[in-house]
Design a protein around this motif. Sequence first.
Motif, PDB file in Angstrom:
ATOM      1  N   TYR A  91      21.410  15.487  33.817  1.00 32.27           N
ATOM      2  CA  TYR A  91      20.551  14.559  33.077  1.00 32.27           C
ATOM      3  C   TYR A  91      19.085  15.020  33.076  1.00 32.27           C
ATOM      4  O   TYR A  91      18.327  14.661  32.178  1.00 32.27           O
ATOM      5  CB  TYR A  91      20.637  13.140  33.644  1.00 32.27           C
ATOM      6  CG  TYR A  91      21.984  12.454  33.450  1.00 32.27           C
ATOM      7  CD1 TYR A  91      22.901  12.898  32.500  1.00 32.27           C
ATOM      8  CD2 TYR A  91      22.338  11.345  34.218  1.00 32.27           C
ATOM      9  CE1 TYR A  91      24.127  12.283  32.333  1.00 32.27           C
ATOM     10  CE2 TYR A  91      23.568  10.710  34.044  1.00 32.27           C
ATOM     11  CZ  TYR A  91      24.462  11.186  33.109  1.00 32.27           C
ATOM     12  OH  TYR A  91      25.677  10.562  32.942  1.00 32.27           O
TER      13      TYR A  91
ATOM     14  N   THR B  71      27.974   7.623  28.421  1.00 30.17           N
ATOM     15  CA  THR B  71      27.255   6.448  28.916  1.00 30.17           C
ATOM     16  C   THR B  71      25.882   6.414  28.248  1.00 30.17           C
ATOM     17  O   THR B  71      25.095   7.349  28.447  1.00 30.17           O
ATOM     18  CB  THR B  71      27.058   6.565  30.453  1.00 30.17           C
ATOM     19  OG1 THR B  71      28.232   7.129  31.043  1.00 30.17           O
ATOM     20  CG2 THR B  71      26.744   5.219  31.072  1.00 30.17           C
TER      21      THR B  71
ATOM     22  N   GLU C 219      41.688   5.475  40.353  1.00 29.30           N
ATOM     23  CA  GLU C 219      41.285   6.874  40.413  1.00 29.30           C
ATOM     24  C   GLU C 219      41.156   7.363  41.855  1.00 29.30           C
ATOM     25  O   GLU C 219      41.308   8.553  42.139  1.00 29.30           O
ATOM     26  CB  GLU C 219      39.934   6.984  39.696  1.00 29.30           C
ATOM     27  CG  GLU C 219      39.611   8.366  39.248  1.00 29.30           C
ATOM     28  CD  GLU C 219      38.245   8.440  38.572  1.00 29.30           C
ATOM     29  OE1 GLU C 219      37.577   7.401  38.406  1.00 29.30           O
ATOM     30  OE2 GLU C 219      37.859   9.566  38.231  1.00 29.30           O
TER      31      GLU C 219
HETATM   32  C1  LIG Z   1      36.425  12.469  38.018  1.00 32.46           C
HETATM   33  N1  LIG Z   1      36.373  11.842  36.768  1.00 32.46           N
HETATM   34  C2  LIG Z   1      35.494  10.842  36.445  1.00 32.46           C
HETATM   35  N2  LIG Z   1      35.695   9.587  36.921  1.00 32.46           N
HETATM   36  C3  LIG Z   1      34.837   8.589  36.619  1.00 32.46           C
HETATM   37  N3  LIG Z   1      33.748   8.757  35.861  1.00 32.46           N
HETATM   38  C4  LIG Z   1      33.522   9.994  35.382  1.00 32.46           C
HETATM   39  C5  LIG Z   1      34.374  11.076  35.643  1.00 32.46           C
HETATM   40  N4  LIG Z   1      33.890  12.167  35.021  1.00 32.46           N
HETATM   41  C6  LIG Z   1      32.747  11.779  34.408  1.00 32.46           C
HETATM   42  N5  LIG Z   1      32.530  10.470  34.649  1.00 32.46           N
HETATM   43  C7  LIG Z   1      31.402   9.649  34.177  1.00 32.46           C
HETATM   44  O1  LIG Z   1      30.785  10.295  33.086  1.00 32.46           O
HETATM   45  C8  LIG Z   1      29.389  10.466  33.319  1.00 32.46           C
HETATM   46  C9  LIG Z   1      28.924  11.763  32.711  1.00 32.46           C
HETATM   47  O2  LIG Z   1      29.091  11.774  31.323  1.00 32.46           O
HETATM   48  P1  LIG Z   1      28.199  10.929  30.311  1.00 32.46           P
HETATM   49  O3  LIG Z   1      26.758  11.026  30.775  1.00 32.46           O
HETATM   50  O4  LIG Z   1      28.704   9.543  30.336  1.00 32.46           O
HETATM   51  O5  LIG Z   1      28.387  11.624  29.008  1.00 32.46           O
HETATM   52  C10 LIG Z   1      29.284  10.460  34.847  1.00 32.46           C
HETATM   53  O6  LIG Z   1      28.022  10.003  35.270  1.00 32.46           O
HETATM   54  C11 LIG Z   1      30.375   9.500  35.284  1.00 32.46           C
HETATM   55  O7  LIG Z   1      29.916   8.175  35.281  1.00 32.46           O
END
Ligand SMILES: CNc1ncnc2c1ncn2[C@@H]1O[C@H](COP(=O)(O)O)[C@@H](O)[C@H]1O
Length: 365
Positions: free
Chosen positions: A77, A110, A212
């Motif tokens: 980020y 997100t 998960e």
């Molecule tokens: C192990 N697998 C997972 N389990 C849960 N949440 C996950 C994830 N992989 C990614 N994210 C979620 O996606 C965000 C990043 O992408 P975006 O900024 O949203 O595009 C991470 O901060 C997390 O909240």
Amino acid sequence: MMEDGSVNLQFAKRLPKIELHAHLSGSISRKCLHDVWLQKKSIDPDFDLEDPLLAIPPGKVDYNLTTFFPLFSSYIYKLCNDVSSIEYTTAAVLADFQSDNVVYLELRTTPRAIPDAGITKSTYIRTILSCIAQHNANPTNTLHANLILSIDRRHTPAEAHEIVDLALAYRPHGVVGIDLCGDPSVGDVSALTPAFRRANREGLKITVHFAEAPASATEEELWTLLGWQPDRLGHVIHVDRDSAIAREIVRRKLGLELCLSCNVRANMLVGGGGYPEHHFGWWRDLGVPIALGTDDVGVFCSELSEEYRVAAEHFGLGHDDVRKLCESAVDMIFGSDAERARLSTLYTSLEVEMRRGPSGTCQRC
Ligand SMILES: CNc1ncnc2c1ncn2[C@@H]1O[C@H](COP(=O)(O)O)[C@@H](O)[C@H]1O
């Protein structure tokens, strides 16, 4: 082409595939992050962030749930923090899925406000939707994409409601649903129930990260999530196959988004199991719809083709089994009926083509 029906990477690559579980920021390749870093360094030599190739070394895929989540807030980020880096990385992610012969993608993200760059959550969503629209409008692209907005487990009820509002506002522009994601060791999901129930009443499609990790697999949490009437479930790891929860999932025929390499590489399986122990096998035997997903291909480095190949290798699937598995994802999409029809036609022609080939193989493959 393998005439005995065994699935190699070449076959898996050429299969048209549907990706329903991909997080935008986790899908950015290291090379792409490096390009952004070089660009920022060239504009501002004092840009104070480590080179992505050092921060997320190539070849390192053994992130576990403790080391994985901080990658976003403490690194990705900070790099993807303005309109041009968000545009560049989103376009690259779409191009990567396109080149893996993914024909339909529901990318999730997100919504993030970046006040220093004058970006509101709305601007963030509009930026990504416009990259998607540009990609979809290019007639040489066989991949069509839509967007899912993620609610993080750490979000407050007010933040969750705001994302539901945004999903409703941008529904006419390519937002097809909402997701619950984030570190499974934090957050009380019951606080988010009103937002998800409202989304459901408004007709938004819902997918949730489900069981998960052991901490997010209590009976209480899982029944709460099922109470939101989700349309799909992601991961679905820590569910006892003889439980009432498993029976309910089967009864509702909920579509499961399963991410084999992510789960194995991040050591998320019960008892640290590997591919042969992955729950894909028993969920498939129960007959629920399944779409394989990459989750975060930028971190775990396994493209969707490789996911189908490893599933075939470890669960004894032949060409036709893999084709059927890909096709079973058509009914799971949140996209329009026209999109579903396009995909159905594509898989029908593939089936015809494969039947014509020697030993039921695809002549293209
Ligand atoms: C192990 N697998 C997972 N389990 C849960 N949440 C996950 C994830 N992989 C990614 N994210 C979620 O996606 C965000 C990043 O992408 P975006 O900024 O949203 O595009 C991470 O901060 C997390 O909240």
